[in-house]
Design a protein around this motif. Structure first.
Motif, short mmCIF file in Angstrom:
data_model
loop_
_atom_site.label_atom_id
_atom_site.label_comp_id
_atom_site.label_asym_id
_atom_site.label_seq_id
_atom_site.Cartn_x
_atom_site.Cartn_y
_atom_site.Cartn_z
N ARG A 119 3.87 -7.00 -3.55
CA ARG A 119 2.87 -8.31 -3.48
C ARG A 119 3.51 -9.63 -3.55
N ARG B 276 0.58 4.61 -2.67
CA ARG B 276 0.38 5.72 -2.36
C ARG B 276 1.40 6.76 -2.97
N TRP C 106 0.77 -1.43 0.16
CA TRP C 106 0.13 0.02 -0.23
C TRP C 106 0.77 1.19 -0.07
N ASP C 107 1.98 1.03 0.76
CA ASP C 107 2.92 2.36 0.73
C ASP C 107 3.47 2.52 -0.74
N SER D 199 4.81 -1.77 -6.23
CA SER D 199 3.68 -2.53 -5.34
C SER D 199 3.51 -3.74 -5.61
N TYR E 183 -5.48 -4.67 -0.72
CA TYR E 183 -4.20 -4.32 -0.06
C TYR E 183 -4.23 -3.82 1.39
N LEU E 184 -5.66 -2.94 1.55
CA LEU E 184 -5.76 -2.34 2.74
C LEU E 184 -6.43 -3.46 3.91
N ARG F 97 -3.82 -5.83 5.53
CA ARG F 97 -2.87 -5.48 6.48
C ARG F 97 -3.36 -5.78 7.80
#
Length: 301
Positions: A181, A170, A166-167, A177, A228-229, A232
């Motif tokens: 993954r 962003r 996710w970072d 990403s 992806y959120l 976490r």
């Protein structure tokens, strides 16, 4: 609930926070070490920000609580495992200093290598000590200690990869990403292949093992679906359930070693006062440094 139970709960809470935040930073150091593209390293460095050192506050909290609430236990652990714990402390210092030095002297590549290797050494040593205590072994070099060190390092790598997906998004790095993954999928499978047989071999019958397996399986499914959120949260649950299960295994004599209630009451008051300052500060740091470079620029006059 007795004062000792409250103290033990706070210690486990602090250990969980250190694993989820500090552990993820150790794992990020591993990915920083093996990364071949500068863009990957930049994502890791931006995601860590200054929080990578602030996360050690949880380790300090655990140490202070343990030697205050259970002094004989603290003394026994520190005296029996001073070698791996000293190596872990050395790794923390080397990791912090070389990361800073690598920015001022980027031509000296051994700084980056020391940072990465220290990021592996520290969680390995801490995990080896934790597994030795949980299984009742006598040495961190025993099979259970080696197993715990490898498992903890893998857990940290998995957490870091999950967070970094996710970072990277962003920061606008979609290709990076996808790489993280892939790292998360691979390390998640490795963790499962280590944790489940190990739990069977050491006779772990805690329902926390089932919780970790379920959360880990859901996490892999979420990674495949690119949620992806959500991953976490499930990934963090899968990892911290392993810690809780190890704590449940440990046969430490806490009731006879707990400090007097008057001492613990003072500690609880001091913690409450400190939390008023610490918790908002930590939350603000996480909010502030979750912003991307564009967010910061947009807020400048």
């Amino acid at each position: 609930m007795s004062h000792g139970d409250i103290a033990l709960s706070l210690i486990l809470l602090g250990l969980s926070a250190y694993l989820l935040f500090g552990g993820a930073d150790f794992g990020a150091g591993l990915w920083h070490l093996i990364a071949r593209r500068r863009a990957e390293k930049e994502v890791v460095e931006h995601a860590m920000g200054p929080l990578w050192e602030a996360n050690h506050v949880w380790l300090i909290f655990v140490m202070v609580m343990t030697w205050t609430a259970f002094p004989p236990v603290f003394a026994e652990v520190m005296s029996a495992h001073w070698v791996p714990l000293s190596l872990a402390a050395l790794g923390i210092v080397a990791r912090g200093s070389t990361f800073v030095f690598s920015k001022t002297a980027p031509d000296r590549r051994w700084y980056a290598w020391t940072f990465g290797l220290s990021s592996v050494l520290t969680p390995y040593c801490l995990g080896a000590v934790a597994a030795t205590i949980a299984t009742g072994s006598t040495s961190w070099l025993s099979p259970s200690g080696v197993y715990g060190g490898i498992l903890t390092t893998a857990l940290c790598a998995y957490l870091a990869a999950v967070y970094l997906i996710w970072d990277a998004l962003r920061l606008g790095s979609r290709s990076i990403s996808l790489r993280f993954r892939g790292y998360a999928l691979i390390s998640g499978v490795v963790v499962g292949m280590l944790a489940i047989p190990g739990a069977v071999a050491y006779g772990v019958h805690s329902p926390l093992l089932l919780l970790s397996v379920i959360a880990g399986t859901v996490s892999l499914a979420l990674l495949v679906r690119r949620s992806y959120l959500a991953v976490r949260a499930t990934g963090a649950l899968a990892v911290v359930a392993v810690l809780w299960g190890a704590a449940e295994m440990a046969g430490l004599d806490l009731e006879s070693t707990v400090a007097q209630d008057a001492v613990l009451e003072l500690v609880f008051v001091a913690l409450g006062v400190g939390a008023v300052i610490l918790v908002p500060s930590m939350v603000w740091l996480y909010v502030l440094f979750q912003r991307g470079p564009g967010d910061t620029a947009a807020r400048r006059p």
